[in-house]
Scaffold this motif. Structure first.
Motif, PDB file in Angstrom:
ATOM      1  N   ALA A   1       0.814  -1.258  -0.046  1.00 21.43           N
ATOM      2  CA  ALA A   1      -0.017   0.008  -0.006  1.00 21.43           C
ATOM      3  C   ALA A   1       0.985   1.266  -0.116  1.00 21.43           C
ATOM      4  O   ALA A   1       0.576   2.282  -0.559  1.00 21.43           O
ATOM      5  CB  ALA A   1      -0.908   0.088   1.381  1.00 21.43           C
TER       6      ALA A   1
ATOM      7  N   ARG B   1       2.201   1.560  -3.646  1.00 24.70           N
ATOM      8  CA  ARG B   1       1.370   2.098  -4.501  1.00 24.70           C
ATOM      9  C   ARG B   1       0.880   3.424  -4.322  1.00 24.70           C
ATOM     10  O   ARG B   1       0.707   4.328  -5.293  1.00 24.70           O
ATOM     11  CB  ARG B   1       0.160   0.957  -4.600  1.00 24.70           C
ATOM     12  CG  ARG B   1      -0.669   1.477  -5.798  1.00 24.70           C
ATOM     13  CD  ARG B   1      -1.744   0.447  -5.957  1.00 24.70           C
ATOM     14  NE  ARG B   1      -2.917   0.702  -4.969  1.00 24.70           N
ATOM     15  CZ  ARG B   1      -3.992   0.019  -4.848  1.00 24.70           C
ATOM     16  NH1 ARG B   1      -4.333  -0.595  -5.885  1.00 24.70           N
ATOM     17  NH2 ARG B   1      -4.918   0.366  -4.129  1.00 24.70           N
ATOM     18  N   LYS B   2       0.622   3.784  -3.204  1.00 25.48           N
ATOM     19  CA  LYS B   2       0.188   5.216  -2.834  1.00 25.48           C
ATOM     20  C   LYS B   2       1.073   6.171  -3.326  1.00 25.48           C
ATOM     21  O   LYS B   2       0.605   7.156  -4.018  1.00 25.48           O
ATOM     22  CB  LYS B   2       0.028   5.316  -1.339  1.00 25.48           C
ATOM     23  CG  LYS B   2      -0.332   6.679  -0.854  1.00 25.48           C
ATOM     24  CD  LYS B   2      -1.725   7.294  -0.715  1.00 25.48           C
ATOM     25  CE  LYS B   2      -1.967   8.706  -0.755  1.00 25.48           C
ATOM     26  NZ  LYS B   2      -3.293   8.894  -1.130  1.00 25.48           N
ATOM     27  N   THR B   3       2.306   6.051  -3.124  1.00 28.44           N
ATOM     28  CA  THR B   3       3.316   7.055  -3.494  1.00 28.44           C
ATOM     29  C   THR B   3       3.913   6.854  -4.849  1.00 28.44           C
ATOM     30  O   THR B   3       4.476   7.707  -5.467  1.00 28.44           O
ATOM     31  CB  THR B   3       4.528   7.076  -2.555  1.00 28.44           C
ATOM     32  OG1 THR B   3       5.051   5.584  -2.434  1.00 28.44           O
ATOM     33  CG2 THR B   3       3.965   7.527  -0.947  1.00 28.44           C
TER      34      THR B   3
ATOM     35  N   LEU C   1       5.013  11.003   1.337  1.00 25.98           N
ATOM     36  CA  LEU C   1       3.809  11.004   2.347  1.00 25.98           C
ATOM     37  C   LEU C   1       3.908  12.220   3.205  1.00 25.98           C
ATOM     38  O   LEU C   1       2.902  12.291   4.179  1.00 25.98           O
ATOM     39  CB  LEU C   1       3.838   9.644   3.168  1.00 25.98           C
ATOM     40  CG  LEU C   1       3.439   8.336   2.217  1.00 25.98           C
ATOM     41  CD1 LEU C   1       3.619   7.281   3.185  1.00 25.98           C
ATOM     42  CD2 LEU C   1       2.119   8.491   1.783  1.00 25.98           C
TER      43      LEU C   1
ATOM     44  N   LYS D   1      -3.576   1.123  -9.887  1.00 29.69           N
ATOM     45  CA  LYS D   1      -4.573   1.637  -8.726  1.00 29.69           C
ATOM     46  C   LYS D   1      -5.893   0.750  -8.793  1.00 29.69           C
ATOM     47  O   LYS D   1      -6.470   0.871  -7.808  1.00 29.69           O
ATOM     48  CB  LYS D   1      -4.905   3.177  -8.976  1.00 29.69           C
ATOM     49  CG  LYS D   1      -3.788   4.027  -8.701  1.00 29.69           C
ATOM     50  CD  LYS D   1      -3.598   4.350  -7.360  1.00 29.69           C
ATOM     51  CE  LYS D   1      -2.354   5.327  -6.943  1.00 29.69           C
ATOM     52  NZ  LYS D   1      -2.069   5.355  -5.328  1.00 29.69           N
TER      53      LYS D   1
ATOM     54  N   ASN E   1      -5.399   6.167   6.545  1.00 29.64           N
ATOM     55  CA  ASN E   1      -4.861   6.240   5.080  1.00 29.64           C
ATOM     56  C   ASN E   1      -4.421   5.078   4.465  1.00 29.64           C
ATOM     57  O   ASN E   1      -4.738   4.996   3.461  1.00 29.64           O
ATOM     58  CB  ASN E   1      -3.542   7.263   5.352  1.00 29.64           C
ATOM     59  CG  ASN E   1      -4.010   8.709   5.509  1.00 29.64           C
ATOM     60  OD1 ASN E   1      -4.945   9.219   5.087  1.00 29.64           O
ATOM     61  ND2 ASN E   1      -3.165   9.196   6.366  1.00 29.64           N
TER      62      ASN E   1
ATOM     63  N   GLU F   1      -7.681   3.563   3.483  1.00 29.47           N
ATOM     64  CA  GLU F   1      -8.053   4.033   2.321  1.00 29.47           C
ATOM     65  C   GLU F   1      -7.445   3.612   1.094  1.00 29.47           C
ATOM     66  O   GLU F   1      -8.082   3.344   0.073  1.00 29.47           O
ATOM     67  CB  GLU F   1      -7.977   5.569   2.400  1.00 29.47           C
ATOM     68  CG  GLU F   1      -9.147   6.453   3.160  1.00 29.47           C
ATOM     69  CD  GLU F   1     -10.523   5.865   2.783  1.00 29.47           C
ATOM     70  OE1 GLU F   1     -10.891   5.789   1.774  1.00 29.47           O
ATOM     71  OE2 GLU F   1     -11.175   5.484   3.768  1.00 29.47           O
ATOM     72  N   GLU F   2      -6.136   3.324   1.438  1.00 31.22           N
ATOM     73  CA  GLU F   2      -5.313   2.877  -0.047  1.00 31.22           C
ATOM     74  C   GLU F   2      -5.802   1.375  -0.164  1.00 31.22           C
ATOM     75  O   GLU F   2      -5.676   0.985  -1.360  1.00 31.22           O
ATOM     76  CB  GLU F   2      -3.739   3.083   0.156  1.00 31.22           C
ATOM     77  CG  GLU F   2      -2.819   2.619  -0.775  1.00 31.22           C
ATOM     78  CD  GLU F   2      -3.115   3.520  -2.161  1.00 31.22           C
ATOM     79  OE1 GLU F   2      -3.485   4.773  -1.981  1.00 31.22           O
ATOM     80  OE2 GLU F   2      -3.041   2.938  -3.269  1.00 31.22           O
TER      81      GLU F   2
ATOM     82  N   GLN G   1      -8.789   1.222  -2.458  1.00 34.66           N
ATOM     83  CA  GLN G   1      -8.694   1.406  -3.750  1.00 34.66           C
ATOM     84  C   GLN G   1      -8.783   0.083  -4.451  1.00 34.66           C
ATOM     85  O   GLN G   1      -7.926  -0.781  -4.168  1.00 34.66           O
ATOM     86  CB  GLN G   1      -7.478   2.150  -4.166  1.00 34.66           C
ATOM     87  CG  GLN G   1      -7.456   3.615  -3.939  1.00 34.66           C
ATOM     88  CD  GLN G   1      -7.608   4.521  -4.999  1.00 34.66           C
ATOM     89  OE1 GLN G   1      -7.562   3.560  -6.023  1.00 34.66           O
ATOM     90  NE2 GLN G   1      -7.583   5.681  -5.040  1.00 34.66           N
TER      91      GLN G   1
END
Ligand code: PFF
Length: 463
Positions: A63, A66-68, A79, A235, A412, A415-416, A419
């Motif tokens: 996560a 992938r988020k960043t 982040l 994503k 957070n 939330e990731e 997705q």
């Protein structure tokens, strides 16, 4: 800016990450630890650790990546937590250290494959002489690093994913084939009993500790390998589901490795399992004897398949180990991937030279340090293993979960994970991850780190 590349599909990512996980550790370490630690009882504890404790760390790493869409160092900065970049650097150091010696063992595997094809089973009787043949093993190590570098230089989808799509199914076929064959040999059942009959009395604190350490290493956690791979994931992908596949594949192949290995040893020892040792000796000294006993033709087929399998398992892992520093340099210094790969791989190979020399060739590196309170010296290679694997990985895992739960904050993370997986929001898996990442993982991994540190370097053992 040039595109960083991506995995072309969810399957591609799963195969590459499972490839990272399935490695030398699955083939020689897991079966031996299981047999030594109470058979099926160990397997059970291992499964619990893999799914309850390691799985949440895995999804957290993916996560963050992938988020960043960044390397482990850049990810913390992206982040908004610049002061946590040290954790990414720790991960890169772990990867570099692990690759420096892992590659040497992988070189032995390739070397043995070439010996087996020629029917040279005698090699097993001279394992220590073999590892001291510095030019030969050095050359195979260089060859293995070059294959790893070539694969990584082709990029994510064109190199790593493509290789995994060929290597992983081939590996699976080979291990299934060898397992069936091994189980058909005389005395196979005694070997399986040795491996699996549960002995709860053998489950000591040390066995439980080993099971967690092994599960963590085997799943390639704690150094940002999965932050790196995660940074190339779409994503739309369902991270929970991918991580479940990666874990199942890794655990499944480790289990199969035991079903293959012990019938072989049992066949050689007429079911007595006498004088049998684990670790590199099992693979490189005992097994060639098994292959010899099968007769020339069968021995060549089975023996070379086995060492090819071992080389494939190692390659998908070395590729992920190299990708960690490479992604960092490409992201942060904006140097081209091709150039970065060859320079970084060359430097790591050089860093591995003292390890290469510490298997009998050089007395200095073979008996490199004597820890406080220890009687006999430790080799340079083992020292690097103690730092890179045994100490840095649990420390990294501990800090990653602290970071995710209390600095980046759980919401957070959740939330990731939502997705690409809307159902996750209200599922029990979410509750489980919530709880483990906040409490259980930091507690257990912090504990493991402290115990290992005291045990390895100060001779203070609680076992
Ligand atoms: N999981 C690999 C094995 O079991 O051999 C080793 C490994 C590869 C550890 C990649 C860590 C890593 F990032």
């Amino acid at each position: 800016m040039a595109s960083r590349g991506n995995f072309s599909s969810k399957l591609g990512f799963i195969l590459a990450a499972a490839g990272s996980a399935v490695g030398l550790g699955n083939i020689w370490k897991f079966p031996f630890e299981a047999a030594d630690g109470g058979g099926a009882a160990f397997v059970l504890i291992y499964l619990v650790f893999a799914f309850i404790l390691c799985f949440p760390v895995m999804v957290t790493e993916i996560a963050i990546g992938r988020k960043t869409q960044k390397n482990p160092v850049g990810a913390y900065k992206a982040l908004g937590f610049k002061q946590w970049q040290f954790l990414g650097i720790l991960g890169i150091c772990s990867g570099v250290l692990i690759l420096s010696f892992y590659n040497i063992v992988a070189g032995w595997a390739i070397g043995y494959f070439l010996e087996m094809i020629q029917g040279n089973f005698e090699i097993g009787n001279n394992f220590s002489t073999y590892t001291a043949q510095i030019w030969k093993v050095g050359l195979y190590g260089a060859l293995f690093m070059a294959i790893t570098a070539f694969t990584v230089s082709k990029g994510i989808s064109g190199g790593i994913e493509r290789a995994a799509k060929f290597l992983m199914p081939s590996l699976l076929l080979m291990i299934i084939g060898l397992t069936f064959y091994a189980m058909s040999l005389p005395n196979a059942s005694a070997g399986i009993a040795y491996y699996l009959v549960p002995e709860f009395s053998e489950v000591t604190f040390e066995v439980v500790y080993n099971a967690l350490g092994q599960a963590f290493f085997s799943l390639s956690l704690g150094m940002g390998a999965l932050i790196t791979y995660g940074s190339y994931v779409s994503k739309n992908d369902n991270i929970i589901n991918s991580a479940a596949w990666i874990t199942v594949t890794d655990v499944g192949i480790a289990f199969l490795a035991g079903l293959m290995m012990f019938p072989f040893v049992s066949y050689l020892t007429n079911g007595t399992m006498e004088n049998f040792t684990g670790g590199p000796g099992l693979i490189f000294a005992t097994l060639p004897g098994v292959f010899r006993s099968l007769g020339e033709t069968l021995g060549i087929i089975v023996g070379s398949t086995f060492f090819l399998l071992l080389s494939f398992a190692a390659l998908t892992s070395t590729v992920s180990l190299l990708e960690v520093p490479v992604t960092y340099v490409v992201d942060e210094l904006k140097i081209s991937r091709k150039r970065t790969v060859w320079i970084v791989a060359g430097l790591i190979f050089l860093l591995g030279v003292p390890s290469l020399l510490s298997n009998g060739y050089s007395g200095f590196f073979t008996n490199f340090v004597t820890y406080f309170g220890a009687i006999s010296p430790t080799s340079f290679m083992t020292l690097i293993e103690h730092i890179g694997n045994d100490t840095f990985l649990p420390l990294g895992g501990f800090l990653i979960t602290i970071f995710a739960a209390y600095v980046w904050k759980k919401n957070n993370l959740i939330e990731e994970l939502v997705q690409g997986n809307e159902q996750f929001r209200n599922s029990w898996v979410r509750k489980h991850i919530d709880f483990t990442v906040s409490y259980l993982c930091p507690l257990m991994l912090g504990f493991i780190f402290i115990l290992t540190f005291l045990d390895r370097f100060f001779g203070i053992s609680v076992f």
